[in-house]
Design a protein around this motif. Sequence first.
Motif, short mmCIF file in Angstrom:
data_model
loop_
_atom_site.label_atom_id
_atom_site.label_comp_id
_atom_site.label_asym_id
_atom_site.label_seq_id
_atom_site.Cartn_x
_atom_site.Cartn_y
_atom_site.Cartn_z
N UNK A 28 0.80 -1.22 0.00
CA UNK A 28 0.00 0.00 0.00
C UNK A 28 0.83 1.26 0.00
N UNK A 29 2.02 1.18 0.61
CA UNK A 29 2.93 2.32 0.63
C UNK A 29 3.69 2.48 -0.69
N UNK A 30 3.53 1.53 -1.59
CA UNK A 30 4.19 1.61 -2.90
C UNK A 30 5.67 1.27 -2.87
N UNK A 31 6.09 0.46 -1.91
CA UNK A 31 7.51 0.14 -1.76
C UNK A 31 7.96 -1.08 -2.55
N UNK A 32 7.02 -1.91 -2.98
CA UNK A 32 7.36 -3.09 -3.77
C UNK A 32 7.12 -2.76 -5.24
N UNK A 33 8.08 -3.16 -6.07
CA UNK A 33 7.97 -2.87 -7.50
C UNK A 33 8.04 -4.17 -8.30
N UNK A 34 7.27 -4.20 -9.38
CA UNK A 34 7.30 -5.32 -10.33
C UNK A 34 7.74 -4.77 -11.67
N UNK A 35 8.82 -5.30 -12.18
CA UNK A 35 9.35 -4.87 -13.48
C UNK A 35 9.53 -3.35 -13.52
N UNK A 36 9.92 -2.74 -12.38
CA UNK A 36 10.19 -1.31 -12.31
C UNK A 36 9.00 -0.43 -12.00
N UNK A 37 7.80 -1.01 -11.85
CA UNK A 37 6.60 -0.23 -11.58
C UNK A 37 6.01 -0.60 -10.22
N UNK A 38 5.38 0.37 -9.55
CA UNK A 38 4.77 0.16 -8.26
C UNK A 38 3.71 -0.94 -8.35
N UNK A 39 3.68 -1.78 -7.32
CA UNK A 39 2.75 -2.91 -7.28
C UNK A 39 1.67 -2.64 -6.24
N UNK A 40 0.41 -2.89 -6.57
CA UNK A 40 -0.71 -2.72 -5.64
C UNK A 40 -0.97 -4.03 -4.91
N UNK A 41 -1.73 -3.96 -3.81
CA UNK A 41 -2.04 -5.14 -3.00
C UNK A 41 -2.72 -6.23 -3.80
N UNK A 42 -3.69 -5.85 -4.59
CA UNK A 42 -4.50 -6.85 -5.31
C UNK A 42 -3.91 -7.20 -6.68
N UNK A 43 -2.76 -6.66 -7.01
CA UNK A 43 -2.13 -6.98 -8.29
C UNK A 43 -1.74 -8.46 -8.31
#
Length: 64
Positions: A28-43
């Motif tokens: 939720x804080x936007x600290x995890x990234x997937x392929x360089x983009x911010x990841x959301x909880x439900x992604x």
Amino acid sequence: MSNSIRADKWLWATRFFKTRALAAEILGDGKVKRNGHMLKRSSSIQVGDELQIPFIEGPGVREI
């Protein structure tokens, strides 16, 4: 059968975080990234995704 799983469930199930709530908070804080983009909880996370997961204990990032 689907080859994807919610990001918060996967981070908790693989023990990067002690609780699912903590995994959801970090996402939720936007600290995890997937392929360089911010990841959301439900992604959804799929095979082949490159993740950048921060260490809770201090500075640094895991790249998976």
